[in-house]
Each structure stands twice: as C-alpha cells, then as structure tokens.
Motif scaffolding. Structure first.
Motif, PDB file in Angstrom:
ATOM      1  N   UNK A 146       2.752  16.641 -11.360  1.00  0.00           N
ATOM      2  CA  UNK A 146       1.790  16.822 -12.444  1.00  0.00           C
ATOM      3  C   UNK A 146       0.441  17.263 -11.889  1.00  0.00           C
ATOM      4  N   UNK A 147       0.025  16.659 -10.782  1.00  0.00           N
ATOM      5  CA  UNK A 147      -1.267  16.995 -10.189  1.00  0.00           C
ATOM      6  C   UNK A 147      -1.263  18.387  -9.567  1.00  0.00           C
ATOM      7  N   UNK A 148      -0.138  18.801  -9.016  1.00  0.00           N
ATOM      8  CA  UNK A 148      -0.051  20.151  -8.457  1.00  0.00           C
ATOM      9  C   UNK A 148      -0.247  21.183  -9.572  1.00  0.00           C
ATOM     10  N   UNK A 149       0.356  20.938 -10.737  1.00  0.00           N
ATOM     11  CA  UNK A 149       0.168  21.831 -11.886  1.00  0.00           C
ATOM     12  C   UNK A 149      -1.303  21.830 -12.323  1.00  0.00           C
ATOM     13  N   UNK A 150      -1.922  20.658 -12.347  1.00  0.00           N
ATOM     14  CA  UNK A 150      -3.342  20.547 -12.692  1.00  0.00           C
ATOM     15  C   UNK A 150      -4.188  21.343 -11.700  1.00  0.00           C
ATOM     16  N   UNK A 151      -3.900  21.191 -10.418  1.00  0.00           N
ATOM     17  CA  UNK A 151      -4.633  21.902  -9.364  1.00  0.00           C
ATOM     18  C   UNK A 151      -4.548  23.412  -9.569  1.00  0.00           C
ATOM     19  N   UNK A 152      -3.372  23.905  -9.889  1.00  0.00           N
ATOM     20  CA  UNK A 152      -3.191  25.353 -10.064  1.00  0.00           C
ATOM     21  C   UNK A 152      -3.975  25.895 -11.256  1.00  0.00           C
ATOM     22  N   UNK A 153      -4.268  25.042 -12.237  1.00  0.00           N
ATOM     23  CA  UNK A 153      -5.053  25.495 -13.385  1.00  0.00           C
ATOM     24  C   UNK A 153      -6.531  25.679 -13.031  1.00  0.00           C
ATOM     25  N   UNK A 154      -7.072  24.846 -12.130  1.00  0.00           N
ATOM     26  CA  UNK A 154      -8.502  24.977 -11.847  1.00  0.00           C
ATOM     27  C   UNK A 154      -8.824  25.540 -10.468  1.00  0.00           C
ATOM     28  N   UNK A 155      -7.860  25.650  -9.583  1.00  0.00           N
ATOM     29  CA  UNK A 155      -8.104  26.145  -8.224  1.00  0.00           C
ATOM     30  C   UNK A 155      -8.691  27.563  -8.188  1.00  0.00           C
ATOM     31  N   UNK A 156      -8.284  28.485  -9.071  1.00  0.00           N
ATOM     32  CA  UNK A 156      -8.887  29.828  -9.006  1.00  0.00           C
ATOM     33  C   UNK A 156     -10.410  29.827  -9.141  1.00  0.00           C
ATOM     34  N   UNK A 157     -10.977  28.858  -9.833  1.00  0.00           N
ATOM     35  CA  UNK A 157     -12.435  28.764  -9.958  1.00  0.00           C
ATOM     36  C   UNK A 157     -13.085  28.278  -8.665  1.00  0.00           C
ATOM     37  N   UNK A 158     -12.292  27.680  -7.798  1.00  0.00           N
ATOM     38  CA  UNK A 158     -12.822  27.045  -6.590  1.00  0.00           C
ATOM     39  C   UNK A 158     -12.234  27.684  -5.335  1.00  0.00           C
ATOM     40  N   UNK A 159     -12.125  28.998  -5.345  1.00  0.00           N
ATOM     41  CA  UNK A 159     -11.594  29.717  -4.195  1.00  0.00           C
ATOM     42  C   UNK A 159     -12.480  29.453  -2.989  1.00  0.00           C
TER      43      UNK A 159
END
Length: 168
Positions: A146-159
């Motif tokens: 679940x957290x990996x999916x969450x990470x993938x949703x916001x990670x592009x903003x934090x490249x």
C-alpha cells in the motif's frame, strides 16, 4: 487537513487534492449522533463545493467502522471532484482526533497536518525528511505494498529526493 496537501504546501509543490479529517463520536457508543454529524458535514460541504447544493458527492465506504488507513477507524469517506480551489477533496470521518495518528502515516515526509485545535504540526520524522530531502518509510512489512503505491503517487513531485526503507 493532513498528509499530502500539507506536505506539498510546506515543500512548495503543487497540491493535487485535499484530505480533510473530521472527528465524529464513537459509532458504537452513539450511532445517532455520529450519523447526524456526518450528515451535517456532508450537507455543508455540498453547499460549499456545488452551486445549489448539487449532491454529486459519493460515499466511498459504507457508514460503518472500517479498520485500516494508517491504523485508525474510518467510518466513512466522501469524495468531491471539486473542493478547495476546484481541486478534489475527500472528507474522512474518523473516531479519534487526527493528531493522535500523525506518527502512523507511512512516510516521515507525510507526517504533517493543520488543525483548528493544534495549528500546524509536524513530527521529528517529517522534519528530518524535509531537511535531508529524503522520503523515509516508517511502517512494517505488512504495509509495504500500500505504501509503495502511495509513494509512486507523490514521488514525481520529489525527484532527486532519496527514498529510504522501501524500494521505489
């Protein structure tokens, strides 16, 4: 307001949506009062977000206690496609004050909220991540998917920020 919107405002990122947490009385102790409060809040949000109270919100869960989402009890989640500044908005009805669960959010960088009662609150894990430009996974292995999916949703903003404790 907790999690992503607060995290993104503090880090000068574009906000995608708002999650508003509303504490309601314990469903088992006082289902009538809890139900009435949920109805009142949903009615008020409909009036704020839709002209003439157009009821386009939809219940994403039955009005019952659900275990999950960070380990706290959710009674109901209502979603609006146009909330603050025409951004999507979810209103999450829970039993406890949201600040009691701030340290249960999956990443240090997400442990931030704004509350009328407590103002802006962040945890030491949030502060470390923000200073070090890291995104640190804080939960156990059972929460990884679940957290990996969450990470993938916001990670592009934090490249460029380093992910710790979980593979991206």
């Amino acid at each position: 307001i907790a999690g992503g919107a607060v995290r993104d405002v503090l880090n000068k990122r574009e906000v995608k949506d708002f999650d508003i947490f509303v504490q309601v009385p314990d469903w088992e102790d006082d289902p009538c009062e809890a139900s009435e409060m949920i109805d009142d809040v949903v009615r008020a949000v409909n009036e704020l977000f839709y002209q003439q109270g157009d009821p386009k919100s939809e219940s994403l869960q039955d009005l019952k206690k659900e275990e999950g989402y960070g380990g706290y009890d959710i009674y109901s989640v209502w979603g609006w496609s146009h909330g603050f500044n025409s951004m999507p908005c979810d209103v999450v009805f829970i039993r406890d004050e949201p600040i009691a669960h701030l340290k249960q959010f999956d990443f240090g960088l997400c442990q931030a909220l704004v509350s009328p009662s407590f103002g802006l609150r962040t945890t030491p894990a949030y502060q470390r991540d923000a200073i070090d430009k890291t995104i640190t996974f804080l939960l156990g292995p059972e929460e990884r998917d679940r957290s990996r999916a969450h990470l993938h949703r916001f990670l592009p903003k934090y490249q460029g920020w380093k992910v710790r404790g979980i593979s991206a």
